[in-house]
Write a protein that holds these residues in place. Sequence first.
Motif, PDB file in Angstrom:
ATOM      1  N   ILE A 296      -6.529   0.542 -14.896  1.00 29.71           N
ATOM      2  CA  ILE A 296      -5.486  -0.168 -14.150  1.00 29.71           C
ATOM      3  C   ILE A 296      -5.336  -1.558 -14.739  1.00 29.71           C
ATOM      4  N   GLY A 297      -4.163  -1.838 -15.319  1.00 23.26           N
ATOM      5  CA  GLY A 297      -3.936  -3.102 -15.992  1.00 23.26           C
ATOM      6  C   GLY A 297      -3.907  -4.286 -15.045  1.00 23.26           C
ATOM      7  N   ALA A 298      -4.195  -5.456 -15.592  1.00 23.20           N
ATOM      8  CA  ALA A 298      -4.279  -6.672 -14.775  1.00 23.20           C
ATOM      9  C   ALA A 298      -2.953  -7.012 -14.107  1.00 23.20           C
ATOM     10  N   GLY A 299      -1.825  -6.681 -14.749  1.00 22.72           N
ATOM     11  CA  GLY A 299      -0.522  -7.025 -14.187  1.00 22.72           C
ATOM     12  C   GLY A 299      -0.064  -6.112 -13.056  1.00 22.72           C
ATOM     13  N   VAL A 300      -0.734  -4.984 -12.879  1.00 27.06           N
ATOM     14  CA  VAL A 300      -0.341  -4.036 -11.828  1.00 27.06           C
ATOM     15  C   VAL A 300      -0.422  -4.681 -10.445  1.00 27.06           C
ATOM     16  N   SER A 301      -1.348  -5.603 -10.278  1.00 24.04           N
ATOM     17  CA  SER A 301      -1.525  -6.259  -8.976  1.00 24.04           C
ATOM     18  C   SER A 301      -0.326  -7.099  -8.570  1.00 24.04           C
ATOM     19  N   SER A 302       0.604  -7.376  -9.496  1.00 28.16           N
ATOM     20  CA  SER A 302       1.788  -8.171  -9.158  1.00 28.16           C
ATOM     21  C   SER A 302       2.877  -7.336  -8.486  1.00 28.16           C
ATOM     22  N   TRP A 303       2.840  -5.995  -8.630  1.00 32.46           N
ATOM     23  CA  TRP A 303       3.882  -5.155  -8.026  1.00 32.46           C
ATOM     24  C   TRP A 303       3.366  -3.994  -7.190  1.00 32.46           C
ATOM     25  N   LEU A 304       2.151  -3.517  -7.439  1.00 31.93           N
ATOM     26  CA  LEU A 304       1.653  -2.377  -6.678  1.00 31.93           C
ATOM     27  C   LEU A 304       1.515  -2.661  -5.182  1.00 31.93           C
ATOM     28  N   PRO A 305       1.061  -3.850  -4.767  1.00 33.87           N
ATOM     29  CA  PRO A 305       0.968  -4.101  -3.326  1.00 33.87           C
ATOM     30  C   PRO A 305       2.296  -3.933  -2.589  1.00 33.87           C
ATOM     31  N   SER A 306       3.418  -4.237  -3.255  1.00 38.46           N
ATOM     32  CA  SER A 306       4.723  -4.045  -2.612  1.00 38.46           C
ATOM     33  C   SER A 306       4.991  -2.581  -2.312  1.00 38.46           C
ATOM     34  N   LEU A 307       4.567  -1.713  -3.228  1.00 39.78           N
ATOM     35  CA  LEU A 307       4.717  -0.279  -2.985  1.00 39.78           C
ATOM     36  C   LEU A 307       3.747   0.199  -1.910  1.00 39.78           C
ATOM     37  N   GLU A 308       2.513  -0.218  -2.023  1.00 39.57           N
ATOM     38  CA  GLU A 308       1.501   0.278  -1.098  1.00 39.57           C
ATOM     39  C   GLU A 308       1.697  -0.254   0.317  1.00 39.57           C
ATOM     40  N   ALA A 309       2.376  -1.392   0.461  1.00 35.73           N
ATOM     41  CA  ALA A 309       2.664  -1.921   1.798  1.00 35.73           C
ATOM     42  C   ALA A 309       3.595  -1.006   2.578  1.00 35.73           C
ATOM     43  N   ARG A 310       4.350  -0.159   1.866  1.00 35.44           N
ATOM     44  CA  ARG A 310       5.298   0.737   2.529  1.00 35.44           C
ATOM     45  C   ARG A 310       4.745   2.159   2.674  1.00 35.44           C
ATOM     46  N   MET A 311       3.479   2.367   2.336  1.00 35.73           N
ATOM     47  CA  MET A 311       2.878   3.686   2.496  1.00 35.73           C
ATOM     48  C   MET A 311       2.838   4.084   3.968  1.00 35.73           C
ATOM     49  N   PRO A 312       3.064   5.366   4.276  1.00 36.66           N
ATOM     50  CA  PRO A 312       2.841   5.827   5.656  1.00 36.66           C
ATOM     51  C   PRO A 312       1.389   5.562   6.055  1.00 36.66           C
ATOM     52  N   GLN A 313       1.193   5.092   7.257  1.00 36.26           N
ATOM     53  CA  GLN A 313      -0.157   4.743   7.688  1.00 36.26           C
ATOM     54  C   GLN A 313      -0.929   5.920   8.271  1.00 36.26           C
ATOM     55  N   ALA A 314      -0.262   7.057   8.412  1.00 36.97           N
ATOM     56  CA  ALA A 314      -0.944   8.264   8.863  1.00 36.97           C
ATOM     57  C   ALA A 314      -1.105   9.205   7.667  1.00 36.97           C
ATOM     58  N   ALA A 315      -2.303   9.724   7.509  1.00 40.99           N
ATOM     59  CA  ALA A 315      -2.556  10.664   6.422  1.00 40.99           C
ATOM     60  C   ALA A 315      -1.848  11.986   6.703  1.00 40.99           C
ATOM     61  N   SER A 316      -1.453  12.672   5.640  1.00 42.70           N
ATOM     62  CA  SER A 316      -0.886  14.011   5.781  1.00 42.70           C
ATOM     63  C   SER A 316      -1.953  15.040   5.430  1.00 42.70           C
ATOM     64  N   ALA A 317      -1.762  16.275   5.893  1.00 38.54           N
ATOM     65  CA  ALA A 317      -2.774  17.309   5.718  1.00 38.54           C
ATOM     66  C   ALA A 317      -2.606  18.028   4.384  1.00 38.54           C
ATOM     67  N   PRO A 318      -3.702  18.371   3.725  1.00 36.33           N
ATOM     68  CA  PRO A 318      -3.637  19.176   2.496  1.00 36.33           C
ATOM     69  C   PRO A 318      -2.961  20.518   2.764  1.00 36.33           C
ATOM     70  N   VAL A 319      -2.329  21.068   1.731  1.00 36.71           N
ATOM     71  CA  VAL A 319      -1.673  22.362   1.847  1.00 36.71           C
ATOM     72  C   VAL A 319      -2.206  23.289   0.749  1.00 36.71           C
ATOM     73  N   GLY A 320      -1.999  24.581   0.929  1.00 38.28           N
ATOM     74  CA  GLY A 320      -2.400  25.547  -0.076  1.00 38.28           C
ATOM     75  C   GLY A 320      -3.880  25.873  -0.037  1.00 38.28           C
ATOM     76  N   ARG A 321      -4.273  26.807  -0.870  1.00 33.99           N
ATOM     77  CA  ARG A 321      -5.674  27.178  -0.981  1.00 33.99           C
ATOM     78  C   ARG A 321      -6.420  26.151  -1.804  1.00 33.99           C
ATOM     79  N   PRO A 322      -7.582  25.683  -1.364  1.00 33.44           N
ATOM     80  CA  PRO A 322      -8.330  24.675  -2.130  1.00 33.44           C
ATOM     81  C   PRO A 322      -8.680  25.193  -3.517  1.00 33.44           C
TER      82      PRO A 322
END
Length: 326
Positions: A296-322
């Motif tokens: 993970i490059g050093a510059g990623v921290s300048s834009w990734l938090p903006s994306l991760e701030a909009r993540m759904p706060q509830a986890a979704s369930a796995p699908v399919g056969r493991p």
Amino acid sequence: MLNRVALGLAALSFLTAPLGAQSSDQSNQPPEHTAPFPNLGTGENREEIVDSYKLAPQLRRGVPVREMLEQRRRLTRALNDLSAQRPGIVDAYVVTIALDSDPVFAREAREAGRVLSRRYDGAGRMLTLAGPDGTQDDLPRGSIESLLVSFAHIAEVMDTDEDVLVLYTTSHGNRLGLAYHYGDTGYGVLSPARLKSALEEVGITRRILLISACYSGVFVPALASADTAILTAAADQRNSFGCEPQNDWTFYGDALINRAMRQPVPLSEVARAANRTVAEWETSRRLLASLPQTAIGAGVSSWLPSLEARMPQAASAPVGRPAIGE
């Protein structure tokens, strides 16, 4: 030398459960590989052949012309349906691709598109390139050409100074790169050098690259940059596992996409969780560790938090056969 390279490609190392019942409609069944993988390199010595593969050769043979037209139309529609970027917002353009016609990869690419689009607010900006998965055949197929053309189009609708490409690739792999192998009609190798040059050519610099294949660690040195986060299923000299055609998931796809990426946690934690899960599964099966890689490059921290701030706060369930066959 030619024979050794050809044999090496014919014995492509496998990486890698069905999402729903198999359909009886044969039109939705992926083609099987019955012919040997051809030698796509040119030259009289090994160095010349390897240099040829770095250019990402693609061969298509015997494809019905109506099928070619239909695939062109599908890709055009899918690209035209992508929404334009939103000024002032870090938008994610999500691309998932199955480069091999073994249906495990199509299943994985389809669900990966849904998971990553949900995680990174990619509604309207998600593209999946995949062949039949055994139940449906409604998408533009994955190939080296369709992927590179998609990069060029996305670069035109995104703001390359602001937005992010999220790419998930799933296929077999070898020490030269990712294998494109569609039935007995499509063959190729997508090299790290060609993936790097294509992204640079269209100016896509902010990127999250998730590469699931044997030997996928070969992509890290070429693609790593300040604005790149790259996660791979294996080190550059290791196999990854779970790529049997009947599976819904490969080991890495299940651990990374189906489990870790569904959790509202930062990417660095996602990578650690996926790597731990893969290591536990491999240990339980007494498999040689695939050693997934993360850079993970050093510059990623300048834009990734903006994306991760909009993540759904509830986890979704796995699908399919493991992938581990629980």
